[in-house]
Design a protein around this motif. Sequence first.
Motif, PDB file in Angstrom:
ATOM      1  N   PRO A  73       0.748  -1.119  -0.100  1.00 20.13           N
ATOM      2  CA  PRO A  73      -0.123  -0.048  -0.038  1.00 20.13           C
ATOM      3  C   PRO A  73       0.658   1.276   0.040  1.00 20.13           C
ATOM      4  CG  PRO A  73       0.168  -0.664   2.318  1.00 20.13           C
ATOM      5  CD  PRO A  73       1.090  -1.838   1.372  1.00 20.13           C
ATOM      6  N   THR A  74       0.309   2.401  -0.280  1.00 16.02           N
ATOM      7  CA  THR A  74       1.058   3.812  -0.315  1.00 16.02           C
ATOM      8  C   THR A  74       0.221   4.378   0.459  1.00 16.02           C
ATOM      9  OG1 THR A  74       0.018   4.350  -2.328  1.00 16.02           O
ATOM     10  CG2 THR A  74       2.004   3.396  -2.718  1.00 16.02           C
ATOM     11  N   GLY A  75       1.027   5.754   1.134  1.00 17.35           N
ATOM     12  CA  GLY A  75       0.314   6.619   1.709  1.00 17.35           C
ATOM     13  C   GLY A  75       1.192   7.189   2.802  1.00 17.35           C
ATOM     14  N   LYS A  76       1.068   8.145   3.309  1.00 16.29           N
ATOM     15  CA  LYS A  76       1.865   8.812   4.497  1.00 16.29           C
ATOM     16  C   LYS A  76       1.514   7.867   5.677  1.00 16.29           C
ATOM     17  CE  LYS A  76       3.365  12.844   6.802  1.00 16.29           C
ATOM     18  NZ  LYS A  76       3.362  12.232   8.047  1.00 16.29           N
ATOM     19  N   GLY A  77       2.906   7.523   6.363  1.00 19.38           N
ATOM     20  CA  GLY A  77       2.596   6.813   7.696  1.00 19.38           C
ATOM     21  C   GLY A  77       2.763   5.412   7.347  1.00 19.38           C
ATOM     22  N   LEU A  78       2.601   4.701   6.514  1.00 18.76           N
ATOM     23  CA  LEU A  78       2.558   3.208   6.016  1.00 18.76           C
ATOM     24  C   LEU A  78       3.929   2.846   5.672  1.00 18.76           C
ATOM     25  CD1 LEU A  78      -0.445   2.950   3.636  1.00 18.76           C
ATOM     26  CD2 LEU A  78      -0.427   2.572   6.279  1.00 18.76           C
ATOM     27  N   TRP A  79       4.329   1.833   6.340  1.00 19.13           N
ATOM     28  CA  TRP A  79       5.710   1.198   6.207  1.00 19.13           C
ATOM     29  C   TRP A  79       5.907  -0.423   6.188  1.00 19.13           C
ATOM     30  CZ3 TRP A  79       9.332   2.852  10.795  1.00 19.13           C
ATOM     31  CH2 TRP A  79      10.704   2.542  10.688  1.00 19.13           C
TER      32      TRP A  79
END
Length: 299
Positions: free
Chosen positions: A154-160
């Motif tokens: 997945p992508t998106g701020k805060g994902l790792w």
Amino acid sequence: MIRQTGTLLILGLTSLGIAPSLQAQDTGNAINRDSLRLVFEEKFDRPPDYYDPVENPDGRWKTNFAFGVQDPGSSLAWETRTLRPNHELQYYGDPAHDGSSYDWEKGSLTLVAQRNPLPSDTKGGSLPYMSGLITTEKSFAMRYGYFEARIAMPTGKGLWPAFWLLPPFRPGQSVQPQQEIDVVENIGARDEIHATVHTDEGGKKVPNGEKIAVSDVTRPHDYGVMVKPDRITWYIDGKAIRQAPNRDFDQPAYMLLDLAVGGKWPGAPDDKTHFPARMKIEWVRAYAIPGSTVVRPSQ
């Protein structure tokens, strides 16, 4: 993945992420499978065999870290299901009680990050998110060889999301292992990943990593790493993308795949980060090479 601090980041030079260190002779070289011997394979063609210290001690996939209090009845057991030093915001669920963090269908397992429906529950450390982690700590480890997984992130701020290798954590150790290989990590960007090795320099964990361009991490790619006594080579879809000297990664390593949320490196999610976030794993494999040592045979 414990984790990136002060990493040297170099943008990959092609759409496949060919790193400068490989330009001379190894750019785009395909993995040579002639000498590889398959010793571990998980195709997720049946429900995952989750480890439980009481109910299923021979299970393949453990869902918490090796360090910390392992007794699930302990008030500190939640600390094995997050990484406090990173200030991460997720609690990795136990499939027996938090099954929504693990979505299996024939041919894949998806780790699901979502807002914690019970954020005040101290069992989960009162963390705001829940997610999934699987490791082969109890079932498989190998010294040297090729490790590979097919993943859509997945992508998106805060994902790792990450796929990484760790040496065994011995009982009585006061600190986490300093050596680590991150086969692939992503911190929310659609078109780049990070490939890193961490070495122990006088008791300090020192990263050597590169930022690599890749075409759309939300589509499945094969992410792999070849570990040899003298060098480590990363691959995407069977093509070499970077190489680094192997300074001290010489112990048997087990595999981890997880979807972290928040932390010092990616920061916290924002209002544009989509939940539930899903990291789909289609298969995980490990291949021995001449000189490999398999210390926990494949089931």
